[in-house]
Design an enzyme around this catalytic site. Structure first.
Site, PDB file in Angstrom:
ATOM      1  N   GLU A   1     -14.043   6.778  -1.842  1.00 36.03           N
ATOM      2  CA  GLU A   1     -13.577   6.799  -0.445  1.00 36.03           C
ATOM      3  C   GLU A   1     -12.980   8.169  -0.119  1.00 36.03           C
ATOM      4  OE1 GLU A   1     -10.876   3.624   0.520  1.00 36.03           O
ATOM      5  OE2 GLU A   1     -10.263   4.606   2.381  1.00 36.03           O
TER       6      GLU A   1
ATOM      7  N   GLU B   1     -12.163  -1.492  -4.187  1.00 35.15           N
ATOM      8  CA  GLU B   1     -12.103  -0.051  -3.881  1.00 35.15           C
ATOM      9  C   GLU B   1     -11.347   0.661  -4.996  1.00 35.15           C
ATOM     10  OE1 GLU B   1     -12.322  -0.075   0.888  1.00 35.15           O
ATOM     11  OE2 GLU B   1     -10.294  -0.304   0.121  1.00 35.15           O
TER      12      GLU B   1
ATOM     13  N   CYS C   1      -9.735   4.470   8.477  1.00 30.36           N
ATOM     14  CA  CYS C   1      -8.700   5.281   7.814  1.00 30.36           C
ATOM     15  C   CYS C   1      -9.174   6.692   7.498  1.00 30.36           C
ATOM     16  CB  CYS C   1      -8.247   4.588   6.528  1.00 30.36           C
ATOM     17  SG  CYS C   1      -9.605   4.108   5.441  1.00 30.36           S
TER      18      CYS C   1
ATOM     19  N   HIS D   1       0.866  -1.182   0.000  1.00 27.65           N
ATOM     20  CA  HIS D   1       0.000   0.000   0.000  1.00 27.65           C
ATOM     21  C   HIS D   1       0.897   1.224   0.000  1.00 27.65           C
ATOM     22  CE1 HIS D   1      -2.948   3.006   0.747  1.00 27.65           C
ATOM     23  NE2 HIS D   1      -3.906   2.179   1.099  1.00 27.65           N
TER      24      HIS D   1
ATOM     25  N   HIS E   1      -6.681  -0.134  -6.746  1.00 27.43           N
ATOM     26  CA  HIS E   1      -7.145   0.505  -5.516  1.00 27.43           C
ATOM     27  C   HIS E   1      -6.869   2.013  -5.559  1.00 27.43           C
ATOM     28  CE1 HIS E   1      -7.001   1.347  -1.110  1.00 27.43           C
ATOM     29  NE2 HIS E   1      -7.957   0.429  -1.075  1.00 27.43           N
TER      30      HIS E   1
END
Ligand SMILES: [Zn+2]
Length: 655
Positions: free
Chosen positions: A336, A320, A407, A210, A268
């Protein structure tokens, strides 16, 4: 509005910043490829206005309540467990250490701007708790200790160890810049030293599943000057060829091949935006053209094919992820909050590299809409998703105080706390004004000339902006005022003398010898406007969005006359002039949603009881004889702050 006592305290200097280091959010002062350099969060004091209220709620409600929730959910106990001071099971997902780090970074930005003894004490306590959990060899992550110690770096695609470290380092740098204290930074750099001792091209391979730590490592490089941090970021951005990932993983994780090979935004969305941010940081430090070429390609893909009108990104719940070009569903928009925030971080870095206003247009769009929507007006509920359409289902809880993956809430908190640091930049011989809001900049030009700039405005509710320029001594420099892309017809005057009409989507450059008391008046044409989507956005065919300055508007069912279901209503554009700004009524409603300008427009509606209509019926050609009424729109960021109701950004129209 700012409570009178806060204003009084600010006037008396009792809320003066702690800031030990006057450094901007990202410190590009020595970055070879940075044209622009930010100003510290401490240099800008906001007056009454739009963001002051949001920032007050953030500081007085969001930050204290989130700290309590982090405690209640065991996030700090995880560190106590790792330190051996509390015998409890570890709680939360693998990446949850990052939540307290993001909270700490938000806290640090508050303290950079002004002191807050309560928040400072909470932060100091959290730092003590975190640092105590560091293992003797420097490793610091609450998941891979004790019985799990042997699993360190065994699931590098998914275990988020470097992601958590990245957030720790960002918090640590911000905390040092706020307080001068290096305890957290020393600890974070100890973890970096552990990585450098064990991993790298001639050691064990390392990857980050990530992206996030790249930005943080480069900021540490800027802060302490150790080039190994920049090199480690580069190693991660290039990906170690010894680590073989499958095609899906390369896309989803945004790693596994050199960053500069990327041609489209995919996978993502948060990972993609953080990877772009880190890659731009790398370009700023090195000028590696392959990186900027890739970033240019990706930016075109973002703005021409994959960004919502709210600035939201990431269309799909599955993974996502970014979708195909023009795949921008409204109800199912994943969008998001963290992805829009990552997009802002990326725009800010591109702006430092280029001084091009187009990046700030995207930044402002995300800030006012798809990021701002993520925090409720009261400051205690957060969006993970920020959809552009809701069916009004009470079970569809779009705003929540806490998420297992939490998050987004502290990410929104750090943006709001740091906001003053995004309003201005300097370059060799110029000052740039990026965002408009009442307040004062107390900083200096790059030759050291002290400079105060005072903005008086009620932006975004009004487009009138007065900028008072007060250099300590008469000085020739360029004042660059950002003219948003939507601001055709903006006007500009200096000391009462009209200037050439400024161009939208650019900085209006006023070069002159400035002296104390000079006044610039900028008028931005804030008026309702209708925006159409590219016809390839299939969800928006036959629909329009309503915008007002930087704000995107939406319709909520409970503001409409019967039928209250927004999906029954169609904007009526049949009469001449119905698409012009004058066809809307703009009204300031101080008691609605914290004070907003609402917009109303003529519309027609389908039968009041849509549910009684057949699912299918013969098509009737010719003009419809539908009942008329007036619909009301509110700013998108305020959606779902009352009772559950239908909502839509894109509204059908008839003409
Ligand atoms: Zn998030």
């Amino acid at each position: 509005m700012q409570p009178p006592f806060i204003s009084l305290l600010l006037c008396l200097g009792l809320l003066a910043p702690l800031a030990a280091d006057d450094k901007p959010i990202i410190d590009t002062s020595k970055s070879p490829k940075a044209i622009l350099h930010g100003v510290p969060v401490s240099a800008v004091k906001l007056g009454d206005g739009f963001w002051t209220e949001r920032r007050r709620v953030n500081e007085e409600v969001s930050l204290p309540t989130m700290f309590e929730l982090l405690e209640q959910n065991g996030i700090l106990d995880n560190f106590r467990r790792a330190a051996g001071t509390k015998d409890v099971p570890r709680r939360g997902p693998v990446y949850t250490d990052s939540d307290i780090y993001k909270w700490l970074e938000a806290d640090a930005f508050v303290l950079q701007n002004h002191d807050n003894p309560k928040l400072r004490a909470l932060g100091e306590g959290a730092i003590d708790t975190i640092v105590a959990a560091q293992q003797p060899d420097g490793y610091l992550n609450t998941l891979y200790v004790k019985e799990n110690a042997s699993k360190r770096h065994t699931r590098m695609a998914d275990n988020h160890e470097l992601y958590c470290l990245g957030h720790m380092l960002q918090a640590a740098v911000a905390w040092k810049r706020a307080t001068g204290e290096t305890k957290l930074l020393d600890s974070g750099l100890k973890m970096v030293a552990y990585l450098l001792a064990n991993f790298g091209p001639d050691k064990k391979p390392l990857m980050e599943g990530h992206p996030e730590v790249e930005m943080a490592l480069i900021e540490c490089y800027r802060e302490v000057g150790d080039k190994r941090y920049l090199e480690l970021a580069h190693y991660l951005l290039e990906s170690d060829p010894r680590i073989k990932l499958d095609k899906w993983s390369i896309v989803y994780h945004n790693t596994g091949r050199p960053f500069w090979e990327r041609t489209i935004l995919e996978g993502h969305a948060v990972r993609a935006m953080y990877a772009c941010s880190g890659a731009t940081d790398y370009y700023l430090e090195t000028g590696d053209r392959r990186y900027m070429d890739a970033l240019d390609r990706l930016w075109q893909d973002l703005t021409q094919r994959k960004m919502y009108i709210t600035g939201g990104v990431g269309s799909r719940e599955s993974g996502e992820a970014f979708g195909e070009p023009y795949e921008l569903p409204n109800q199912l928009a994943y969008t998001e909050s963290c992805a829009a925030i990552g997009e802002m971080f990326w725009q800010w870095r591109m702006l430092q590299a280029t001084a091009e206003a187009k990046y700030m247009d995207v930044f402002e769009r995300a800030l006012y809409n798809g990021v701002n929507s993520g925090l409720s007006l009261k400051g205690n509920l957060y969006c993970y998703r920020n959809p552009l359409e809701l069916i009004g289902d009470p079970e569809d809880r779009i705003r929540n105080p806490w998420y297992d993956t939490t998050c987004c809430p502290p990410n929104i908190q750090r943006v709001l706390a740091s906001l003053p640091g995004y309003m201005y930049s300097t370059s060799t011989d110029a000052l740039y004004v990026h965002l408009y809001h009442a307040g004062t900049l107390a900083w200096h030009l790059e030759d050291g000339t002290p400079l105060e700039v005072r903005q008086e405005t009620n932006y975004p509710w009004s487009g009138a902006v007065t900028v008072r320029v007060n250099p300590a001594a008469e000085k020739r420099f360029t004042l660059n005022l950002r003219i948003p892309a939507w601001a055709s017809g903006a006007t500009l005057a200096v000391n009462g003398t009209a200037q050439p009409a400024p161009r939208p989507a650019a900085y209006a450059a006023i070069q002159r010898s400035w002296k104390r008391g000079d006044v610039v008046k900028l008028t931005l044409p804030i008026a309702p406007r209708l925006t159409a989507a590219n016809p390839l956005v299939r969800d928006d065919v036959g629909k329009l969005a309503v915008e007002y300055g930087p704000l995107v508007y939406c319709m909520e069912g409970l503001d409409q006359p019967a039928p209250e279901n927004v999906f029954a209503w169609t904007l009526d554009l049949r009469v001449p002039g119905a698409a012009s700004p004058a066809a809307f009524q703009a009204q300031w409603e101080k008691d609605l949603l914290g004070g907003v300008v609402t917009l109303t427009h003529q519309a027609v509606h389908s039968p009041a009881e849509l549910a009684r209509e057949p699912l299918y019926a013969p098509f009737t050609a010719g003009p419809l004889n539908q009942p008329a009424g007036v619909v009301k729109l509110i700013p998108y960021y305020t959606f779902d702050n009352r009772e559950p109701t239908t909502m839509q950004v894109w509204v059908p129209y008839t003409r």
